[in-house]
Design a protein around this motif. Structure first.
Motif, PDB file in Angstrom:
ATOM      1  N   ALA A  10      74.713  58.041  85.166  1.00 11.07           N
ATOM      2  CA  ALA A  10      73.284  58.337  85.306  1.00 11.07           C
ATOM      3  C   ALA A  10      72.577  58.210  83.962  1.00 11.07           C
ATOM      4  CB  ALA A  10      73.085  59.725  85.888  1.00 11.07           C
ATOM      5  N   SER A  11      73.228  58.610  82.879  1.00 13.51           N
ATOM      6  CA  SER A  11      72.648  58.462  81.543  1.00 13.51           C
ATOM      7  C   SER A  11      72.414  56.999  81.204  1.00 13.51           C
ATOM      8  CB  SER A  11      73.568  59.084  80.491  1.00 13.51           C
ATOM      9  OG  SER A  11      73.656  60.467  80.641  1.00 13.51           O
ATOM     10  N   ASP A  12      73.380  56.151  81.524  1.00 11.65           N
ATOM     11  CA  ASP A  12      73.230  54.716  81.269  1.00 11.65           C
ATOM     12  C   ASP A  12      72.050  54.138  82.038  1.00 11.65           C
ATOM     13  OD1 ASP A  12      75.439  54.756  79.623  1.00 11.65           O
ATOM     14  OD2 ASP A  12      76.819  54.056  81.165  1.00 11.65           O
ATOM     15  N   ILE A  13      71.921  54.521  83.289  1.00 15.10           N
ATOM     16  CA  ILE A  13      70.823  54.015  84.125  1.00 15.10           C
ATOM     17  C   ILE A  13      69.482  54.522  83.597  1.00 15.10           C
ATOM     18  CG2 ILE A  13      69.823  54.111  86.435  1.00 15.10           C
ATOM     19  CD1 ILE A  13      72.751  54.137  87.483  1.00 15.10           C
ATOM     20  N   ILE A  14      69.407  55.784  83.228  1.00 16.85           N
ATOM     21  CA  ILE A  14      68.166  56.355  82.696  1.00 16.85           C
ATOM     22  C   ILE A  14      67.764  55.656  81.398  1.00 16.85           C
ATOM     23  CG2 ILE A  14      67.169  58.431  81.643  1.00 16.85           C
ATOM     24  CD1 ILE A  14      68.735  60.039  83.761  1.00 16.85           C
ATOM     25  N   ILE A  15      68.719  55.405  80.518  1.00 16.48           N
ATOM     26  CA  ILE A  15      68.423  54.744  79.250  1.00 16.48           C
ATOM     27  C   ILE A  15      67.940  53.319  79.483  1.00 16.48           C
ATOM     28  CG2 ILE A  15      69.461  53.865  77.122  1.00 16.48           C
ATOM     29  CD1 ILE A  15      71.181  56.428  77.105  1.00 16.48           C
ATOM     30  N   CYS A  16      68.556  52.597  80.411  1.00 22.49           N
ATOM     31  CA  CYS A  16      68.120  51.223  80.705  1.00 22.49           C
ATOM     32  C   CYS A  16      66.705  51.195  81.286  1.00 22.49           C
ATOM     33  CB  CYS A  16      69.088  50.553  81.665  1.00 22.49           C
ATOM     34  SG  CYS A  16      70.661  50.152  80.912  1.00 22.49           S
ATOM     35  N   ILE A  17      66.429  52.071  82.230  1.00 24.56           N
ATOM     36  CA  ILE A  17      65.080  52.133  82.817  1.00 24.56           C
ATOM     37  C   ILE A  17      64.068  52.533  81.755  1.00 24.56           C
ATOM     38  CG2 ILE A  17      63.638  53.401  84.460  1.00 24.56           C
ATOM     39  CD1 ILE A  17      66.098  53.467  86.318  1.00 24.56           C
ATOM     40  N   TYR A  18      64.412  53.486  80.908  1.00 21.41           N
ATOM     41  CA  TYR A  18      63.527  53.938  79.840  1.00 21.41           C
ATOM     42  C   TYR A  18      63.225  52.801  78.871  1.00 21.41           C
ATOM     43  CZ  TYR A  18      61.855  56.779  75.926  1.00 21.41           C
ATOM     44  OH  TYR A  18      61.115  57.313  74.911  1.00 21.41           O
ATOM     45  N   ALA A  19      64.247  52.035  78.483  1.00 19.82           N
ATOM     46  CA  ALA A  19      64.040  50.934  77.538  1.00 19.82           C
ATOM     47  C   ALA A  19      63.134  49.859  78.127  1.00 19.82           C
ATOM     48  CB  ALA A  19      65.385  50.336  77.141  1.00 19.82           C
ATOM     49  N   VAL A  20      63.357  49.491  79.372  1.00 19.87           N
ATOM     50  CA  VAL A  20      62.522  48.462  80.009  1.00 19.87           C
ATOM     51  C   VAL A  20      61.093  48.968  80.179  1.00 19.87           C
ATOM     52  CG1 VAL A  20      62.185  47.167  82.151  1.00 19.87           C
ATOM     53  CG2 VAL A  20      64.456  47.313  81.138  1.00 19.87           C
ATOM     54  N   ALA A  21      60.930  50.204  80.604  1.00 23.74           N
ATOM     55  CA  ALA A  21      59.586  50.755  80.809  1.00 23.74           C
ATOM     56  C   ALA A  21      58.816  50.856  79.498  1.00 23.74           C
ATOM     57  CB  ALA A  21      59.677  52.126  81.469  1.00 23.74           C
ATOM     58  N   THR A  22      59.475  51.305  78.425  1.00 21.06           N
ATOM     59  CA  THR A  22      58.765  51.430  77.158  1.00 21.06           C
ATOM     60  C   THR A  22      58.419  50.061  76.576  1.00 21.06           C
ATOM     61  OG1 THR A  22      60.856  51.659  75.964  1.00 21.06           O
ATOM     62  CG2 THR A  22      59.691  53.682  76.579  1.00 21.06           C
ATOM     63  N   LEU A  23      59.291  49.076  76.736  1.00 19.08           N
ATOM     64  CA  LEU A  23      58.948  47.722  76.286  1.00 19.08           C
ATOM     65  C   LEU A  23      57.748  47.189  77.049  1.00 19.08           C
ATOM     66  CD1 LEU A  23      62.371  45.963  75.698  1.00 19.08           C
ATOM     67  CD2 LEU A  23      60.584  46.399  74.021  1.00 19.08           C
TER      68      LEU A  23
END
Length: 74
Positions: free
Chosen positions: A9-22
């Protein structure tokens, strides 16, 4: 009691966070015609937020199992 999120879940949250912030950074930079330096500062702030959550052990990334240092003995 400490808040803990499992590694997947941490990996998925970090990936979504990175794409959203970009996406938000690029959209903000194009819509507002701001200096790219401001976008870099915003990016650093977003990275510091993720870094702090990892250091506080709220997020526990496993990098989708790619950097698993535990080796199974036969």
């Amino acid at each position: 009691m400490k808040f803990y999120i499992n590694p997947l879940a941490s990996d998925i949250i970090i990936c979504i966070y990175a794409v959203a912030t970009l996406y938000l950074r690029f959209k903000f930079e194009n819509d507002a015609n701001v200096n790219p330096g401001l976008s870099i500062v915003m990016g650093i702030c977003f990275v510091v937020i993720i870094w702090a959550l990892i250091k506080l052990k709220v997020l526990n990334p496993n990098w989708f199992g790619l950097l698993n240092s535990k080796k199974l003995k036969p």
